[in-house]
Design a protein around this motif. Sequence first.
Motif, PDB file in Angstrom:
ATOM      1  N   MET A 153      43.414  31.536  34.040  1.00 19.13           N
ATOM      2  CA  MET A 153      42.092  32.383  34.100  1.00 19.13           C
ATOM      3  C   MET A 153      42.194  33.780  33.884  1.00 19.13           C
ATOM      4  N   ALA A 154      41.480  34.456  33.227  1.00 17.41           N
ATOM      5  CA  ALA A 154      41.838  35.795  32.680  1.00 17.41           C
ATOM      6  C   ALA A 154      41.502  36.787  33.943  1.00 17.41           C
ATOM      7  N   ASP A 155      42.303  37.922  33.677  1.00 17.03           N
ATOM      8  CA  ASP A 155      42.030  38.812  34.876  1.00 17.03           C
ATOM      9  C   ASP A 155      40.487  39.310  34.851  1.00 17.03           C
ATOM     10  N   CYS A 156      39.924  39.623  36.084  1.00 19.08           N
ATOM     11  CA  CYS A 156      38.364  40.021  36.225  1.00 19.08           C
ATOM     12  C   CYS A 156      38.240  41.520  36.136  1.00 19.08           C
ATOM     13  N   HIS A 157      37.383  42.069  35.416  1.00 19.06           N
ATOM     14  CA  HIS A 157      37.062  43.459  35.451  1.00 19.06           C
ATOM     15  C   HIS A 157      35.868  43.482  34.951  1.00 19.06           C
ATOM     16  N   ALA A 158      35.046  44.640  35.144  1.00 23.08           N
ATOM     17  CA  ALA A 158      33.681  45.019  34.836  1.00 23.08           C
ATOM     18  C   ALA A 158      33.473  45.705  33.425  1.00 23.08           C
ATOM     19  N   GLY A 159      34.452  45.662  32.494  1.00 22.52           N
ATOM     20  CA  GLY A 159      34.119  46.134  31.347  1.00 22.52           C
ATOM     21  C   GLY A 159      34.943  47.353  31.260  1.00 22.52           C
ATOM     22  N   PRO A 160      34.959  47.846  30.015  1.00 22.14           N
ATOM     23  CA  PRO A 160      35.683  49.331  29.726  1.00 22.14           C
ATOM     24  C   PRO A 160      34.878  50.416  30.652  1.00 22.14           C
ATOM     25  N   GLY A 161      35.852  51.172  31.384  1.00 24.54           N
ATOM     26  CA  GLY A 161      35.378  52.373  32.099  1.00 24.54           C
ATOM     27  C   GLY A 161      34.924  51.885  33.392  1.00 24.54           C
ATOM     28  N   LEU A 162      34.708  50.737  34.045  1.00 26.35           N
ATOM     29  CA  LEU A 162      34.104  50.425  35.091  1.00 26.35           C
ATOM     30  C   LEU A 162      35.057  50.027  36.271  1.00 26.35           C
ATOM     31  N   LYS A 163      34.653  50.203  37.272  1.00 29.15           N
ATOM     32  CA  LYS A 163      35.603  49.626  38.385  1.00 29.15           C
ATOM     33  C   LYS A 163      34.719  48.923  39.315  1.00 29.15           C
ATOM     34  N   LEU A 164      35.237  47.633  39.841  1.00 33.94           N
ATOM     35  CA  LEU A 164      34.399  46.919  40.749  1.00 33.94           C
ATOM     36  C   LEU A 164      34.472  47.380  42.044  1.00 33.94           C
ATOM     37  N   ARG A 165      33.644  47.609  43.071  1.00 34.65           N
ATOM     38  CA  ARG A 165      33.384  47.807  44.343  1.00 34.65           C
ATOM     39  C   ARG A 165      34.063  46.432  45.027  1.00 34.65           C
ATOM     40  N   ASP A 166      34.292  46.559  46.280  1.00 41.27           N
ATOM     41  CA  ASP A 166      35.133  45.407  47.065  1.00 41.27           C
ATOM     42  C   ASP A 166      34.116  44.389  47.031  1.00 41.27           C
ATOM     43  N   TYR A 167      32.918  44.533  47.410  1.00 38.32           N
ATOM     44  CA  TYR A 167      32.029  43.546  47.555  1.00 38.32           C
ATOM     45  C   TYR A 167      31.840  42.808  46.238  1.00 38.32           C
ATOM     46  N   GLN A 168      31.833  43.454  45.199  1.00 38.98           N
ATOM     47  CA  GLN A 168      31.561  42.726  43.825  1.00 38.98           C
ATOM     48  C   GLN A 168      32.804  42.152  43.405  1.00 38.98           C
ATOM     49  N   GLN A 169      33.968  42.291  43.798  1.00 37.83           N
ATOM     50  CA  GLN A 169      35.207  41.653  43.492  1.00 37.83           C
ATOM     51  C   GLN A 169      35.160  40.288  44.464  1.00 37.83           C
ATOM     52  N   GLU A 170      34.669  40.528  45.749  1.00 33.76           N
ATOM     53  CA  GLU A 170      34.370  39.232  46.505  1.00 33.76           C
ATOM     54  C   GLU A 170      33.530  38.196  45.730  1.00 33.76           C
ATOM     55  N   ALA A 171      32.397  38.865  45.223  1.00 37.65           N
ATOM     56  CA  ALA A 171      31.425  37.820  44.593  1.00 37.65           C
ATOM     57  C   ALA A 171      32.000  37.275  43.092  1.00 37.65           C
ATOM     58  N   VAL A 172      32.645  38.031  42.353  1.00 36.55           N
ATOM     59  CA  VAL A 172      33.450  37.501  41.375  1.00 36.55           C
ATOM     60  C   VAL A 172      34.297  36.657  41.774  1.00 36.55           C
ATOM     61  N   ALA A 173      35.101  36.545  42.719  1.00 43.07           N
ATOM     62  CA  ALA A 173      36.140  35.756  43.061  1.00 43.07           C
ATOM     63  C   ALA A 173      35.508  34.407  43.490  1.00 43.07           C
ATOM     64  N   ALA A 174      34.518  34.512  44.265  1.00 43.33           N
ATOM     65  CA  ALA A 174      33.773  33.305  44.860  1.00 43.33           C
ATOM     66  C   ALA A 174      33.198  32.617  43.911  1.00 43.33           C
TER      67      ALA A 174
END
Length: 476
Positions: free
Chosen positions: A1-22
């Motif tokens: 599975m590839a690394d998760c990010h929000a696209g160029p120039g964007l950084k995920l907040r902690d809760y957004q990272q948790e949502a993506v991981a879930a």
Amino acid sequence: MADCHAGPGLKLRDYQQEAVAAAASRIAPGANVLLVMPTGSGKSIVISAIVDCLDGRQILIITPRKRLLLQTCTRLRHHGVLSAGLGNDLGHGHRVVAGTYQTMVRRSEMAAPDVIIIDECHLVPPDGSYAELLRRFPRAAVVGLTATPFRAQRHIRYCGIDWQQGFEVPMVDLIDQGVLVRPISMSTGKGFSMPEDETASLEEVTTRIAPGLRASVASERRSRCVVFCADIAHAVFTAGQLRAQGEASVHVVHSKQRGDVQEAEIQAFQSAAGRSWLINVNLISVGVDIPCIDAVAILRNVSSLALLIQMIGRGLRIFDGKADCLVWDYGNGTRRFGFIDDPRLDANEAGTAPPSQKTCPTCSALLLALARSCPRCGHEFSRSVSLNDAASGSPLLSADYRVATYGGARVTRDARGIWIVQHELIDDGVRLVSTTSARSEADARMAVRPAGTSVLVRRLAGRQVKICCTHRHPPS
């Protein structure tokens, strides 16, 4: 599975990272993963990050409206997105197909997706063409995102699709983190209340509402107010009333306008030099990102919990110089459902869904409940209006309020001759004081509450509290 990010120039907040991981950890053939995230929490960013995690898989993204589709596809431009609904290919490949559900249900041929991502998934009915679309791909994993996981006053887990809760971030947590602003319910005092079983003119009630609403919004120094009305005619009438009160920047958007006209009105609302109003029926409730909104006025009866939360959510996005969002509710929504972060799910007054049909009293023809006239005999139905000419001020967030217990009370008269009632209240062992005034000793005595009963309070500075007029929990 590839690394998760929000696209160029964007950084995920902690809760957004948790949502993506879930979501990523639960994706499997036939799975239905539910992510609950409040309005303004960045669901489109999370969708983009989930797509990043699923490198190499065929993905279908479904949104309810074209505006949401454009917002989502813009986030995914670096992937290559095929979106016939937008009339072009936004990227270099077609691993990701996106569209409104109205477009997708008409497409007879498309690559079988490995994952289906549904934005505003509470709008998915348990049957019909939307559900049939999902049944066409039984092995696809489904990821649903919504701020309001309710349908017909029930959680969507019990409405046809076997959703499995994957992640939820409470609205109050994001307010405390500064991601959202706090909604504050406003009261405009006691006014005339029109019961739901009595006939009234929307125009008559709105004529009484408009001056007080305008004055209250002006006194609170609000600059961008969105108003929700009962129908298009009511929206146009409300705009006229506000203009008659001297408001120069009043804009109306509705479903009968062309898309370019809607966009022009919204842009004018946002860019106005002074106070500005955006009047609509339901067009602004989903998929519209206007962070400058700092006031919401509800001039209609709201019987849907999801719609009520979506309406209030329009004003919760952060914006420069914006500390909170004030809410004027002239309908019965906030009173009916209680706290928007801890609602009563059985709040439909009759305890059941409203009827979908009615009978013409003149010719006995069976008609849709929304029909205003009978096509058979021409009978005109009068509308019952559940609207008050004063905003209720019902509390919105459970975290702002506590249930305290009455202790003793003391009635005194000050040097000006005003009667004062001081109640002692006990909240988790802490002794608090509530002070109210009365015009006469008789009124003061009537205001005294028996010791041992419970009341909803909002804490103020020090040991002072404000007793709320609307009880979330009935006194014991």
